[in-house]
Write a protein that holds these residues in place. Structure first.
Motif, mmCIF file in Angstrom:
data_model
loop_
_atom_site.group_PDB
_atom_site.id
_atom_site.type_symbol
_atom_site.label_atom_id
_atom_site.label_comp_id
_atom_site.label_asym_id
_atom_site.label_seq_id
_atom_site.Cartn_x
_atom_site.Cartn_y
_atom_site.Cartn_z
ATOM 1 N N ALA A 115 -8.117 1.034 6.332
ATOM 2 C CA ALA A 115 -8.285 2.207 5.476
ATOM 3 C C ALA A 115 -6.951 2.773 5.007
ATOM 4 C CB ALA A 115 -9.068 3.281 6.228
ATOM 5 N N LEU A 116 -6.933 3.219 3.760
ATOM 6 C CA LEU A 116 -5.767 3.913 3.198
ATOM 7 C C LEU A 116 -6.230 5.266 2.664
ATOM 8 C CD1 LEU A 116 -3.917 1.132 1.141
ATOM 9 C CD2 LEU A 116 -3.178 2.166 3.309
ATOM 10 N N ARG A 156 -4.992 11.607 7.403
ATOM 11 C CA ARG A 156 -3.855 10.694 7.568
ATOM 12 C C ARG A 156 -4.161 9.707 8.690
ATOM 13 N NH1 ARG A 156 0.598 14.484 9.385
ATOM 14 N NH2 ARG A 156 -1.184 15.736 10.060
ATOM 15 N N VAL A 157 -3.617 8.508 8.567
ATOM 16 C CA VAL A 157 -3.699 7.501 9.627
ATOM 17 C C VAL A 157 -2.299 6.981 9.904
ATOM 18 C CG1 VAL A 157 -4.514 5.195 10.250
ATOM 19 C CG2 VAL A 157 -6.066 6.788 9.127
ATOM 20 N N ILE A 158 -1.927 6.933 11.182
ATOM 21 C CA ILE A 158 -0.640 6.357 11.565
ATOM 22 C C ILE A 158 -0.880 5.317 12.657
ATOM 23 C CG2 ILE A 158 0.658 8.467 11.007
ATOM 24 C CD1 ILE A 158 0.834 8.942 14.073
ATOM 25 N N SER A 165 -7.932 -6.619 0.960
ATOM 26 C CA SER A 165 -7.692 -6.559 2.397
ATOM 27 C C SER A 165 -7.853 -5.141 2.938
ATOM 28 C CB SER A 165 -6.281 -7.053 2.722
ATOM 29 O OG SER A 165 -5.314 -6.270 2.039
ATOM 30 N N GLN A 166 -7.833 -4.129 2.049
ATOM 31 C CA GLN A 166 -7.947 -2.727 2.471
ATOM 32 C C GLN A 166 -8.795 -1.956 1.470
ATOM 33 O OE1 GLN A 166 -3.558 -2.084 2.821
ATOM 34 N NE2 GLN A 166 -4.081 -1.180 4.800
ATOM 35 N N ILE A 167 -9.312 -0.821 1.939
ATOM 36 C CA ILE A 167 -10.059 0.075 1.065
ATOM 37 C C ILE A 167 -9.407 1.443 1.112
ATOM 38 C CG2 ILE A 167 -11.728 0.650 2.892
ATOM 39 C CD1 ILE A 167 -13.844 0.910 0.649
ATOM 40 N N ALA A 168 -9.190 2.043 -0.050
ATOM 41 C CA ALA A 168 -8.584 3.372 -0.154
ATOM 42 C C ALA A 168 -9.631 4.359 -0.651
ATOM 43 C CB ALA A 168 -7.396 3.343 -1.108
ATOM 44 N N THR A 169 -9.574 5.581 -0.129
ATOM 45 C CA THR A 169 -10.490 6.635 -0.567
ATOM 46 C C THR A 169 -9.710 7.916 -0.818
ATOM 47 O OG1 THR A 169 -11.005 7.599 1.607
ATOM 48 C CG2 THR A 169 -12.247 5.626 0.957
#
Length: 348
Positions: free
Chosen positions: A154-155, A117-119, A108-112
């Protein structure tokens, strides 16, 4: 489930480690972008995922990467522009096609391993992109064209980390020797980007001063960029710099350093990360390339997408084809490709 995009480097490896430590359900993901000898990179990532005890999946994106990124790269140089393939790749490939592929794989998500940062802002109901905590490494500039859907998926586990601490932790984990050296160039280029072009693509032409004097020959406009001083092959008694590239006439235009100063330019497709940021005028700090120190500017929107950036003080070597990214403190407002309103004439 979370897919961790892994390149074999320190950053993506540590991102995967952090998520696993948080008991997240993850798998490693290696994306093939270039058809040139991928076996070594795949083998390295396999060793890392085995050490981390996570599965590895491989996605082949060589064809769309060649069309969307290498095609963009070559087209930009043909137009006399200096491209930034990383920004386009993040929007079109890594958080575009690759995100679609990982969702097909059940994630469900992709991490790089980006240092950003995302809030989620409850007030404006937007995912907001912020600079990473490490000022020397933060990479928000390269993600400024991402949209709300992409940011929501995104993470970025390294957003609060400093690079030096990441390296220390990787060494403690015994994984440093398995990782690859950090790349400083576009991932599809092995060596000098000029190797992608031939004389047939870019024939030789004239080097012309801002006042119209022909003073030399160039070996193809792709080899020059705004602000360049070295490698011009001309001697005029004082330093001269590339101040413009006239692609239609196949000319490189040079002049004294004062001609590099630029106060204003257009962005024809200005992307705002959040609609709540939209105003007729924005006061922001604007970065005109990755290593540029942000400078105060006013951004005037003439249409929904077309804007003019007006610096409080002129900046050096504003380069068509590069990207302007606007910030308010640590928050990224958005950005777009630079278009100069006017350039120097190279007519005789």
């Amino acid at each position: 489930m979370i897919a961790v995009a892994m390149s074999g480097g320190v950053d993506s490896t540590f991102a995967a480690h952090l998520l696993k430590k948080q008991k997240k359900n993850i798998f490693g993901l290696f994306a093939l972008f270039s058809p040139k000898d991928p076996e070594k990179e795949i083998a390295r990532v396999k060793r890392l995922t085995e050490a981390l005890k996570i599965d590895l999946k491989i996605v082949d994106l060589t064809l769309p990467f060649r069309e969307k990124i290498i095609g963009y790269f070559r087209k930009s140089y043909r137009q006399g522009l200096t491209p930034n393939p990383c920004i386009i790749c993040n929007r079109e490939i890594k958080f575009g096609l690759l995100l679609e592929e990982v969702q097909k794989l059940g994630a469900s998500q992709i991490a790089t391993g980006h240092y950003v940062r995302v809030i989620f802002n409850e007030t404006n109901h937007c995912f907001e992109l912020l600079k990473g905590k490490d000022p020397g490494k933060e990479q928000s500039y390269f993600l400024a064209l991402l949209n709300q859907h992409q940011l929501s998926k995104a993470l970025f586990p390294l957003g609060e980390w400093r690079k030096e601490d990441v390296i220390k932790e990787i060494v403690k984990l015994g994984l440093f020797g398995l990782t690859s050296p950090e790349s400083q160039e576009a991932c599809f280029i092995k060596g000098d980007y000029r190797e992608l072009f031939t004389e047939e693509d870019f024939p030789p032409g004239e080097i012309v001063t801002v006042d119209g004097r022909i003073v030399g020959k160039h070996q193809g406009i792709y080899a020059y960029t705004i602000g360049q001083r070295r490698g011009l092959g001309v001697r005029l008694g004082r330093p001269y710099y590339v101040v413009a590239i006239d692609a239609p006439k196949n000319r490189v235009i040079i002049g004294p350093k004062k001609y590099l100063r630029c106060e204003r330019f257009l962005v024809k497709k200005f992307h705002l990360i959040c609609d709540a940021y939209r105003q007729k005028e924005l006061e922001a700090n604007v970065r005109i390339r990755y290593r540029h120190k942000e400078a105060p500017a006013t951004i005037k929107f003439y249409t929904e997408k077309e804007a003019e950036v007006i610096f409080k003080k002129p900046q050096q070597a504003v380069t068509p084809g590069q990207f302007a990214v606007a910030y308010q403190e640590d928050k990224v407002l958005g950005g777009g490709e630079i278009h100069l309103k006017e350039t120097f004439s190279s007519s005789d």
